[in-house]
Design a protein around this motif. Structure first.
Motif, PDB file in Angstrom:
ATOM      1  N   GLY A 198       8.258   0.315  -7.091  1.00  0.00           N
ATOM      2  CA  GLY A 198       8.246   0.866  -5.737  1.00  0.00           C
ATOM      3  C   GLY A 198       7.852   2.323  -5.605  1.00  0.00           C
ATOM      4  O   GLY A 198       8.037   2.921  -4.547  1.00  0.00           O
ATOM      5  N   GLY A 224       4.766   3.523  -5.785  1.00  0.00           N
ATOM      6  CA  GLY A 224       3.471   3.678  -5.123  1.00  0.00           C
ATOM      7  C   GLY A 224       2.268   3.303  -5.978  1.00  0.00           C
ATOM      8  O   GLY A 224       1.157   3.742  -5.693  1.00  0.00           O
ATOM      9  N   LYS A 225       2.452   2.462  -6.995  1.00  0.00           N
ATOM     10  CA  LYS A 225       1.307   2.054  -7.832  1.00  0.00           C
ATOM     11  C   LYS A 225       0.231   1.374  -6.992  1.00  0.00           C
ATOM     12  O   LYS A 225      -0.945   1.720  -7.058  1.00  0.00           O
ATOM     13  CB  LYS A 225       1.763   1.072  -8.932  1.00  0.00           C
ATOM     14  CG  LYS A 225       2.673   1.673  -9.966  1.00  0.00           C
ATOM     15  CD  LYS A 225       3.165   0.628 -10.954  1.00  0.00           C
ATOM     16  CE  LYS A 225       4.126  -0.367 -10.334  1.00  0.00           C
ATOM     17  NZ  LYS A 225       5.343   0.215  -9.760  1.00  0.00           N
ATOM     18  N   SER A 226       0.670   0.375  -6.203  1.00  0.00           N
ATOM     19  CA  SER A 226      -0.327  -0.366  -5.413  1.00  0.00           C
ATOM     20  C   SER A 226      -0.950   0.551  -4.370  1.00  0.00           C
ATOM     21  O   SER A 226      -2.156   0.457  -4.088  1.00  0.00           O
ATOM     22  CB  SER A 226       0.319  -1.580  -4.744  1.00  0.00           C
ATOM     23  OG  SER A 226       0.887  -2.404  -5.731  1.00  0.00           O
ATOM     24  N   SER A 227      -0.156   1.459  -3.810  1.00  0.00           N
ATOM     25  CA  SER A 227      -0.697   2.388  -2.814  1.00  0.00           C
ATOM     26  C   SER A 227      -1.741   3.313  -3.439  1.00  0.00           C
ATOM     27  O   SER A 227      -2.782   3.580  -2.826  1.00  0.00           O
ATOM     28  CB  SER A 227       0.431   3.225  -2.201  1.00  0.00           C
ATOM     29  OG  SER A 227       1.359   2.383  -1.576  1.00  0.00           O
ATOM     30  N   ARG A 286       4.505  10.519  -2.440  1.00  0.00           N
ATOM     31  CA  ARG A 286       5.615  10.585  -1.477  1.00  0.00           C
ATOM     32  C   ARG A 286       6.296  11.946  -1.460  1.00  0.00           C
ATOM     33  O   ARG A 286       7.524  12.045  -1.462  1.00  0.00           O
ATOM     34  CB  ARG A 286       6.654   9.503  -1.756  1.00  0.00           C
ATOM     35  CG  ARG A 286       6.097   8.104  -1.755  1.00  0.00           C
ATOM     36  CD  ARG A 286       7.149   7.073  -1.719  1.00  0.00           C
ATOM     37  NE  ARG A 286       7.472   6.789  -0.337  1.00  0.00           N
ATOM     38  CZ  ARG A 286       7.824   5.600   0.120  1.00  0.00           C
ATOM     39  NH1 ARG A 286       7.931   4.590  -0.709  1.00  0.00           N
ATOM     40  NH2 ARG A 286       8.098   5.416   1.387  1.00  0.00           N
ATOM     41  N   ASN A 294       3.900   9.728   4.112  1.00  0.00           N
ATOM     42  CA  ASN A 294       3.401   9.656   5.490  1.00  0.00           C
ATOM     43  C   ASN A 294       3.391   8.196   5.951  1.00  0.00           C
ATOM     44  O   ASN A 294       2.810   7.344   5.279  1.00  0.00           O
ATOM     45  CB  ASN A 294       1.983  10.250   5.565  1.00  0.00           C
ATOM     46  CG  ASN A 294       1.612  10.574   6.987  1.00  0.00           C
ATOM     47  OD1 ASN A 294       1.797   9.762   7.881  1.00  0.00           O
ATOM     48  ND2 ASN A 294       1.107  11.779   7.195  1.00  0.00           N
ATOM     49  N   GLN A 332       1.852   3.049   5.671  1.00  0.00           N
ATOM     50  CA  GLN A 332       2.363   1.690   5.877  1.00  0.00           C
ATOM     51  C   GLN A 332       1.595   0.973   6.982  1.00  0.00           C
ATOM     52  O   GLN A 332       1.342  -0.223   6.894  1.00  0.00           O
ATOM     53  CB  GLN A 332       3.859   1.742   6.176  1.00  0.00           C
ATOM     54  CG  GLN A 332       4.646   1.853   4.871  1.00  0.00           C
ATOM     55  CD  GLN A 332       5.887   2.687   4.981  1.00  0.00           C
ATOM     56  OE1 GLN A 332       6.588   2.608   5.976  1.00  0.00           O
ATOM     57  NE2 GLN A 332       6.150   3.485   3.978  1.00  0.00           N
ATOM     58  N   GLN A 366      -1.835   0.004   5.480  1.00  0.00           N
ATOM     59  CA  GLN A 366      -1.674  -1.099   4.517  1.00  0.00           C
ATOM     60  C   GLN A 366      -1.309  -2.395   5.220  1.00  0.00           C
ATOM     61  O   GLN A 366      -1.799  -3.469   4.865  1.00  0.00           O
ATOM     62  CB  GLN A 366      -0.587  -0.746   3.496  1.00  0.00           C
ATOM     63  CG  GLN A 366      -1.074   0.259   2.472  1.00  0.00           C
ATOM     64  CD  GLN A 366       0.026   0.713   1.530  1.00  0.00           C
ATOM     65  OE1 GLN A 366       1.162   0.243   1.585  1.00  0.00           O
ATOM     66  NE2 GLN A 366      -0.308   1.642   0.664  1.00  0.00           N
TER      67      GLN A 366
HETATM   68  N1  LIG Z   1       2.760   8.313   0.291  1.00  0.00           N
HETATM   69  C1  LIG Z   1       3.427   7.351   0.924  1.00  0.00           C
HETATM   70  N2  LIG Z   1       3.909   7.558   2.173  1.00  0.00           N
HETATM   71  C2  LIG Z   1       4.590   6.594   2.827  1.00  0.00           C
HETATM   72  N3  LIG Z   1       4.841   5.380   2.317  1.00  0.00           N
HETATM   73  C3  LIG Z   1       4.388   5.099   1.088  1.00  0.00           C
HETATM   74  C4  LIG Z   1       3.665   6.064   0.324  1.00  0.00           C
HETATM   75  N4  LIG Z   1       3.344   5.509  -0.868  1.00  0.00           N
HETATM   76  C5  LIG Z   1       3.847   4.260  -0.849  1.00  0.00           C
HETATM   77  N5  LIG Z   1       4.474   4.013   0.313  1.00  0.00           N
HETATM   78  C6  LIG Z   1       5.154   2.766   0.707  1.00  0.00           C
HETATM   79  O1  LIG Z   1       6.189   2.518  -0.227  1.00  0.00           O
HETATM   80  C7  LIG Z   1       6.291   1.125  -0.497  1.00  0.00           C
HETATM   81  C8  LIG Z   1       6.148   0.890  -1.998  1.00  0.00           C
HETATM   82  O2  LIG Z   1       4.838   1.306  -2.368  1.00  0.00           O
HETATM   83  P1  LIG Z   1       3.965   0.427  -3.376  1.00  0.00           P
HETATM   84  O3  LIG Z   1       4.051  -1.023  -3.025  1.00  0.00           O
HETATM   85  O4  LIG Z   1       2.625   1.052  -3.429  1.00  0.00           O
HETATM   86  O5  LIG Z   1       4.761   0.694  -4.730  1.00  0.00           O
HETATM   87  P2  LIG Z   1       4.605  -0.048  -6.132  1.00  0.00           P
HETATM   88  O6  LIG Z   1       4.938   0.956  -7.179  1.00  0.00           O
HETATM   89  O7  LIG Z   1       3.285  -0.701  -6.217  1.00  0.00           O
HETATM   90  O8  LIG Z   1       5.750  -1.144  -6.022  1.00  0.00           O
HETATM   91  P3  LIG Z   1       6.019  -2.374  -7.056  1.00  0.00           P
HETATM   92  O9  LIG Z   1       6.698  -1.775  -8.254  1.00  0.00           O
HETATM   93  O10 LIG Z   1       6.911  -3.285  -6.266  1.00  0.00           O
HETATM   94  O11 LIG Z   1       4.686  -2.972  -7.380  1.00  0.00           O
HETATM   95  C9  LIG Z   1       5.205   0.442   0.337  1.00  0.00           C
HETATM   96  O12 LIG Z   1       5.791  -0.029   1.538  1.00  0.00           O
HETATM   97  C10 LIG Z   1       4.224   1.563   0.640  1.00  0.00           C
HETATM   98  O13 LIG Z   1       3.546   1.381   1.876  1.00  0.00           O
END
Ligand SMILES: Nc1ncnc2c1ncn2[C@@H]1O[C@H](COP(=O)(O)OP(=O)(O)OP(=O)(O)O)[C@@H](O)[C@H]1O
Ligand SMILES: [Mg+2]
Length: 276
Positions: free
Chosen positions: A12, A14-17, A195, A226, A230, A233
């Motif tokens: 969680g 933000g890898k996918s982000s 974040r 920000n 969300q 995405q």
């Molecule tokens: N910079 C940011 N500002 C606001 N929200 C964010 C930001 N980066 C990520 N998010 C939100 O945080 C949540 C988790 O992000 P994300 O899915 O990219 O994480 P992840 O590391 O890929 O999670 P996982 O380990 O479950 O694969 C998502 O809802 C995403 O929209």
């Protein structure tokens, strides 16, 4: 061809982000790109507006020893391309979709030979793509190892919090052990900080701490928290095409990170700071 894994042992963060932000920047810059979604949760695939099928999913390619370039068979074009150019044009952003079909592959024990499956699946693709982005699951099992084995660079994503700093240290240690124990070296590593609230004291403290711990490995600029993320995405829309000043700022930061990655093949030299 640069092959960049986006990973973190912590979920969680933000890898996918980050994968989606870099894909959006690559599309805007006209860099032919393939996103390989190794996470069975397939968030990057969803964000790119694609759905895996029983035929079109990356697990199908990785389930056995693949032929060179085998990933071509499951690569589909993201609808983002039409959103960017209006007509598809000549830009290229493909996705090797993730799905639960990859779950059985994500074992904690695996044979060294299995590590080269993604390497082979991506062999001979340099004429097709300039950049491959790999979104990894939040663990150190076989899929993440396959990604690292194939990568010219591993980006670890960190949030400015105590637990995330500790998670980033564990990730970087794991990369160093992988380098030591595996016949396949990771080209280089970097840390993207996501974040960040520039006004939060705790965040400034943690970004300084990350700077001290990782120095030149820290990729600049940092990505702020920000809510526009969300919304973009949720609509499966590239951040570079989302309206408003907040989206423009995020898009600009991802463009800077992407250009740094492609220009040097190594993490940006500049140190990040929470105010950037
Ligand atoms: N910079 C940011 N500002 C606001 N929200 C964010 C930001 N980066 C990520 N998010 C939100 O945080 C949540 C988790 O992000 P994300 O899915 O990219 O994480 P992840 O590391 O890929 O999670 P996982 O380990 O479950 O694969 C998502 O809802 C995403 O929209
Ligand atoms: Mg994810």
């Amino acid at each position: 061809m640069q092959i960049v894994s986006v990973s973190s042992l912590k979920g969680g963060v933000g890898k996918s982000s980050v994968t989606l932000g870099l894909a959006s920047a690559a599309l805007a810059d006209g860099v032919p790109t393939l996103v390989v979604d190794l996470d069975p949760h397939a968030d990057a695939t969803t964000g790119l507006g694609v759905h895996a099928t029983s035929e079109l999913n990356v697990g199908r390619v990785l389930a056995r020893r693949s032929k060179p370039g085998a990933i071509r068979a499951v690569a589909v074009s993201s609808p983002w391309v039409t959103r960017e150019t209006g007509d598809g044009g000549k830009r290229r952003l493909d996705v090797a979709p993730g799905s639960s079909a990859s779950s059985p592959l994500d074992r904690s024990t695996y044979r060294a030979a299995d590590l080269s499956r993604l390497v082979r699946a991506l062999e001979g693709m340099a004429a097709d793509y300039e950049l491959v982005l790999i979104d990894c699951p939040p663990n150190l099992n076989a899929l993440t190892r396959m990604a690292w084995a194939a990568s010219t660079k591993v980006l670890s994503v960190a949030e400015p919090s105590l637990f995330s700093v500790a998670g980033t240290q564990r990730t970087m240690t794991a990369i160093a052990h992988f380098e030591r124990d595996s016949p396949r070296a990771v080209g280089s590593a970097g840390v993207v900080v996501n974040r960040v609230h520039p006004d939060a004291r705790e965040h400034r403290f943690r970004v300084d701490e990350l700077n001290e711990l990782f120095g030149p490995l820290l990729v600049a600029p940092v990505i702020p928290e920000n809510q526009v993320w969300q919304r973009a995405q949720g609509s499966a829309w590239p951040i570079h095409r989302w309206p408003g000043a907040d989206a423009e700022d995020l898009a600009d930061r991802y463009t800077q990170i992407l250009r740094g990655l492609l220009a040097t093949g190594a993490p940006a030299e500049e140190h990040a700071s929470a105010g950037e």
